[in-house]
Design an enzyme around this catalytic site. Structure first.
Site, PDB file in Angstrom:
ATOM      1  N   SER A  96       0.837  -1.197   0.000  1.00 59.53           N
ATOM      2  CA  SER A  96       0.000   0.000   0.000  1.00 59.53           C
ATOM      3  C   SER A  96       0.880   1.258   0.000  1.00 59.53           C
ATOM      4  CB  SER A  96      -0.961  -0.057   1.193  1.00 59.53           C
ATOM      5  OG  SER A  96      -2.002   0.889   1.069  1.00 59.53           O
ATOM      6  N   ASP A 187      -1.382  13.740  13.605  1.00 59.46           N
ATOM      7  CA  ASP A 187      -1.480  15.089  13.046  1.00 59.46           C
ATOM      8  C   ASP A 187      -0.561  15.251  11.835  1.00 59.46           C
ATOM      9  OD1 ASP A 187      -3.350  15.855  14.960  1.00 59.46           O
ATOM     10  OD2 ASP A 187      -1.804  16.473  16.376  1.00 59.46           O
ATOM     11  N   HIS A 246      -7.453  -5.833   0.133  1.00 59.61           N
ATOM     12  CA  HIS A 246      -6.291  -4.947   0.148  1.00 59.61           C
ATOM     13  C   HIS A 246      -5.207  -5.455   1.097  1.00 59.61           C
ATOM     14  CE1 HIS A 246      -3.952  -1.373  -0.369  1.00 59.61           C
ATOM     15  NE2 HIS A 246      -4.137  -0.951   0.869  1.00 59.61           N
TER      16      HIS A 246
END
Length: 267
Positions: A96, A187, A246
């Site tokens: 990925s 973040d 996936h």
């Protein structure tokens, strides 16, 4: 390759059996919100034929948190680790997001990559698709659960799939306040998300041997993406694992391991 400072990545280093000591090592790069720990069962299998190194990308696992999620930046981090370990060339496997890091590394520093294995990702830009996951992790961060059950309830307010929640829970650690805290740099990941869903870095195709494994039930490497894939990896062999999504390495672990082993043994 970029002007962003590299970070000292955490890694798992599993030496090869003595007979395979001279074989180029295999470097394994996890996907978004994953970590090296997710790959331990696979590492033990591949360790029989070569040294295996699994790393935590920046803002993931036990690696430092830092701004910058460009693929060239993350490839620089991997190169710094290879230099630290005195590894000139390695086989590189990425799943990925980690697959895009691996492709970027192979395009930007092909002399460091003996072969490339890309697991269920194409070198194309994807649509936004992780808002629920980010909201779930934010919910845990704000809720400060004292147990994994409480954390799962908080995750469940945004993510219905239990397998997905279990995967996200691998990012929880108990802190000094006895709270289940998230260990990823959430973040920084969110601020870098537009780079994460974008294309890999690099201008030239990687002309070395490559294997692309895709899940038969996944949409991440659809047939209409194959031309773009061929432009970047002209020598790639594309193999579809049946009954796999996936997370194909978790859905069909033995088939995944065998495909990787057969490819590496042929190099």
């Amino acid at each position: 390759m970029t002007d962003v400072a590299t970070v000292d990545l955490h890694f798992i280093d599993m030496p090869a059996d003595e007979a395979a000591a001279d074989t180029p090592p295999l470097v394994v790069i996890h996907g978004l919100l994953g970590s090296a720990d997710n790959w331990r069962s696979h590492l033990k299998v591949w360790q029989g034929s070569r040294r295996v190194i699994a790393l935590d990308l920046r803002n993931h696992g036990r690696s430092p948190h830092a701004e910058g999620m460009r693929y060239a930046t993350m490839a620089d981090d991997v190169i710094a680790l290879l230099d630290k370990l005195s590894i000139e060339r390695a086989h590189v496997l990425g799943h990925s997001m980690g697959g895009k890091v691996a492709i970027s590394l192979a395009r930007l520093a092909p002399e460091r990559v003996a072969s490339l294995i890309v697991a269920d990702i194409a070198p194309v830009a994807y649509e936004h698709g992780h808002d629920d996951v980010f909201a779930a992790l934010d919910n845990v961060r704000e809720g400060q659960p004292k147990s994994r059950r409480e954390a799962d309830d908080l995750l469940g307010e945004h993510v219905e799939s239990r397998p997905t929640r279990l995967f996200l829970a691998t990012n929880l650690v108990r802190n000094d306040d006895n709270v289940m805290a998230i260990r990823v740099g959430l973040d920084q990941i969110k601020r870098g998300y537009s780079d994460i869903i974008g294309v890999p870095d690099g201008e030239q195709p990687f002309e070395g041997p490559a294997l692309v494994l895709r899940g038969g039930d996944s949409h991440y490497v659809a047939d209409d993406m194959i031309p773009a894939l061929r432009e970047v990896l002209p020598r790639a062999r594309v193999v579809t694992l049946k009954n796999a999504g996936h997370w194909l390495h978790a859905d069909q672990p033995e088939a995944f391991q065998q495909a990787v082993t057969a490819f590496l043994d042929a190099q």
